[in-house]
Design an enzyme around this catalytic site. Structure first.
Site, mmCIF file in Angstrom:
data_model
loop_
_atom_site.group_PDB
_atom_site.id
_atom_site.type_symbol
_atom_site.label_atom_id
_atom_site.label_comp_id
_atom_site.label_asym_id
_atom_site.label_seq_id
_atom_site.Cartn_x
_atom_site.Cartn_y
_atom_site.Cartn_z
ATOM 1 N N GLU A 1 29.605 89.019 73.624
ATOM 2 C CA GLU A 1 28.949 90.147 72.969
ATOM 3 C C GLU A 1 27.481 90.164 73.387
ATOM 4 O O GLU A 1 27.148 90.627 74.454
ATOM 5 C CB GLU A 1 29.185 90.103 71.455
ATOM 6 C CG GLU A 1 30.683 90.284 71.159
ATOM 7 C CD GLU A 1 31.024 90.519 69.708
ATOM 8 O OE1 GLU A 1 30.134 90.506 68.838
ATOM 9 O OE2 GLU A 1 32.224 90.705 69.430
HETATM 10 C C1 HEC Z 1 30.067 93.674 72.394
HETATM 11 C C2 HEC Z 1 30.377 94.552 71.291
HETATM 12 C C3 HEC Z 1 29.770 94.267 69.940
HETATM 13 C C4 HEC Z 1 28.450 94.068 69.628
HETATM 14 C C5 HEC Z 1 27.277 94.009 70.553
HETATM 15 C C6 HEC Z 1 28.392 93.951 68.195
HETATM 16 N N1 HEC Z 1 29.643 94.078 67.641
HETATM 17 FE FE1 HEC Z 1 30.103 94.092 65.694
HETATM 18 N N2 HEC Z 1 32.033 93.914 66.151
HETATM 19 C C7 HEC Z 1 32.568 93.975 67.423
HETATM 20 C C8 HEC Z 1 33.952 93.548 67.384
HETATM 21 C C9 HEC Z 1 34.900 93.474 68.564
HETATM 22 C C10 HEC Z 1 34.218 93.203 66.052
HETATM 23 C C11 HEC Z 1 35.518 92.610 65.494
HETATM 24 C C12 HEC Z 1 35.427 91.112 65.743
HETATM 25 C C13 HEC Z 1 36.458 90.318 64.975
HETATM 26 O O1 HEC Z 1 36.905 90.781 63.934
HETATM 27 O O2 HEC Z 1 36.779 89.206 65.398
HETATM 28 C C14 HEC Z 1 33.003 93.472 65.291
HETATM 29 C C15 HEC Z 1 32.878 93.326 63.914
HETATM 30 C C16 HEC Z 1 31.762 93.692 63.190
HETATM 31 C C17 HEC Z 1 31.680 93.795 61.749
HETATM 32 C C18 HEC Z 1 32.816 93.532 60.773
HETATM 33 C C19 HEC Z 1 33.519 94.796 60.372
HETATM 34 C C20 HEC Z 1 34.776 94.540 59.608
HETATM 35 O O3 HEC Z 1 35.352 95.509 59.101
HETATM 36 O O4 HEC Z 1 35.227 93.393 59.509
HETATM 37 C C21 HEC Z 1 30.397 94.170 61.445
HETATM 38 C C22 HEC Z 1 29.833 94.414 60.055
HETATM 39 C C23 HEC Z 1 29.678 94.258 62.691
HETATM 40 N N3 HEC Z 1 30.541 93.990 63.726
HETATM 41 C C24 HEC Z 1 28.313 94.514 62.820
HETATM 42 C C25 HEC Z 1 27.618 94.249 63.991
HETATM 43 C C26 HEC Z 1 26.169 94.051 64.076
HETATM 44 C C27 HEC Z 1 25.222 94.125 62.901
HETATM 45 C C28 HEC Z 1 25.881 93.797 65.380
HETATM 46 C C29 HEC Z 1 24.544 93.469 65.997
HETATM 47 C C30 HEC Z 1 23.872 92.289 65.473
HETATM 48 C C31 HEC Z 1 27.133 93.863 66.110
HETATM 49 N N4 HEC Z 1 28.156 94.115 65.231
HETATM 50 C C32 HEC Z 1 27.231 93.738 67.481
HETATM 51 C C33 HEC Z 1 31.895 94.363 68.549
HETATM 52 C C34 HEC Z 1 30.512 94.245 68.683
#
Ligand code: HEC
Ligand code: HEC
Length: 321
Positions: A130
């Site tokens: 990520e």
């Molecule tokens: C490269 C892509 C990527 C980036 C950059 C990223 N995310 Fe995500 N995010 C995801 C993915 C894929 C998941 C699911 C991961 C899992 O459940 O294992 C996720 C899950 C989440 C969730 C949980 C949602 C749920 O319903 O469970 C939140 C809240 C979130 N991200 C916020 C953020 C925040 C705040 C940042 C920056 C600090 C961020 N993400 C950066 C791809 C990304």
């Protein structure tokens, strides 16, 4: 005999009248889905700082990826990809969920490994596929920035550090709610907010048992369930990855194998593709998969289409969307 019947029918009508009065007061209070609150209590200064951080590539190792890269608010809070792409084009293992309404999830991530939004933020920042960064580097880059030091100092007496970065972003995430959907308007008593077809779709959603898993304010997000309760999805699909093991990765308990947090359906109209592996291209495909693997039953096309029409009434309003 006659008297008894009169009393009985009197009692019956009295009870019915009382029920009608109660219903008028709180029309759909007994439904398994609850409205999203119209406002949440957040600190506006932290929200502004969190918004800047959320949209800033500075958090990633090579300044190429922001939270918003994978959670595009204007298109529903996800990235529209089967699985997410991080720094240097690295492909992640799982589908990106929406960031809208995540404050109403009982845990974060598909497998629930983060207990709350602050804990969740360690994930993307440090995950090599990520943002691939280290906290000391994040903090020192923010200190070198021309604006962040003053912004942090205005809010936090101890300036920029890991906890404060997480605190500000989490506060912003809490503000990302979508109240006032047509469905919520109906829940609150506006009968004409939904068409008869959409109401029919909701009745089917309950009758088929979808609401035993998708329920509460988020229409999901409040329990774990095995994917493949009645048919083995993973045997059918093949190529089982670590991400497919779901909650088992967190607990090591056999009964948690392939178990996931039931996803929220609030923004589902906008967050294709679906399922943790992004294998369902359309909402209809996801609903088909639910009938086959969660309910183990057939249903006519018109019932599935009506359910899709109902799901599309769940997304509400946000200034960011
Ligand atoms: C490269 C892509 C990527 C980036 C950059 C990223 N995310 Fe995500 N995010 C995801 C993915 C894929 C998941 C699911 C991961 C899992 O459940 O294992 C996720 C899950 C989440 C969730 C949980 C949602 C749920 O319903 O469970 C939140 C809240 C979130 N991200 C916020 C953020 C925040 C705040 C940042 C920056 C600090 C961020 N993400 C950066 C791809 C990304
Ligand atoms: C036994 C619990 C259970 C039942 C019953 C159930 N679901 Fe699900 N639903 C889940 C789980 C768990 C997932 C996530 C599966 C995955 O991605 O691995 C899911 C995923 C979905 C998704 C995809 C959401 C997304 O963002 O990827 C939709 C849409 C959906 N369900 C709708 C329905 C409908 C409509 C019904 C009734 C026909 C239904 N579900 C019945 C547990 C359930």
């Amino acid at each position: 005999m006659l008297n008894e019947m009169r009393i009985e029918s009197f009692l019956f009508f009295a009870a019915a009248g009382l029920a009608a009065l109660l219903l008028a007061a709180d029309v759909h209070a007994e439904e398994p889905i609850k409205p999203i609150p119209e406002a949440v209590n957040v600190n506006p200064f932290k929200v502004d700082l969190g918004r800047s951080l959320f949209h800033d590539t500075i958090l990633s190792k090579d300044d190429t990826i922001a939270c918003a890269s994978c959670h595009e608010l204007a298109s529903g809070g996800d990235d529209g990809l089967r699985v997410s792409i991080g720094i240097e084009g690295r492909e992640g293992p799982i589908n990106s969920p929406t960031v809208f309404n995540t404050a109403f999830n009982f845990k974060q991530f598909w497998d629930g490994r983060a207990r709350d939004l602050e804990a969740q933020i360690d994930g993307p920042i440090q995950n090599p596929v990520e943002m691939g960064n280290l906290w000391p580097d994040v903090v020192s880059k923010l200190y070198q920035d021309s604006d962040y030091p003053a912004q942090f100092n205005a809010i936090y007496s101890d300036g920029i550090n890991r906890n404060n970065v997480k605190n500000a972003i989490a506060e912003y995430l809490k503000s990302l709610i979508t109240p006032n959907s047509r469905f919520d308007q109906w829940l609150k008593g506006n009968e004409s907010a939904l068409t008869d077809y959409e109401k029919h779709g909701y009745e089917l959603f309950k009758d088929y048992g979808c609401s035993s898993c998708h329920q509460g304010a988020n229409v999901g997000g409040n329990m774990f369930q095995v994917f493949g309760v009645l048919n083995d999805y993973f045997k059918r699909r093949g190529d089982i990855t670590d991400a497919d093991l779901g909650r088992y990765n967190v607990t090591g308990n056999e009964e948690d194998r392939h178990s996931f947090k039931v996803p929220s359906l609030r923004m589902a109209a906008h967050t294709a593709p679906y399922l943790h592996d992004g294998s369902a291209e359309t909402l209809r495909d996801a609903v088909d998969a639910m009938f086959e693997f969660q309910l183990g039953r057939e249903a006519p096309d018109e019932d599935k289409d009506a359910i899709v029409a109902f799901i599309k009434t769940l997304a509400g309003e946000s200034e960011e969307f």
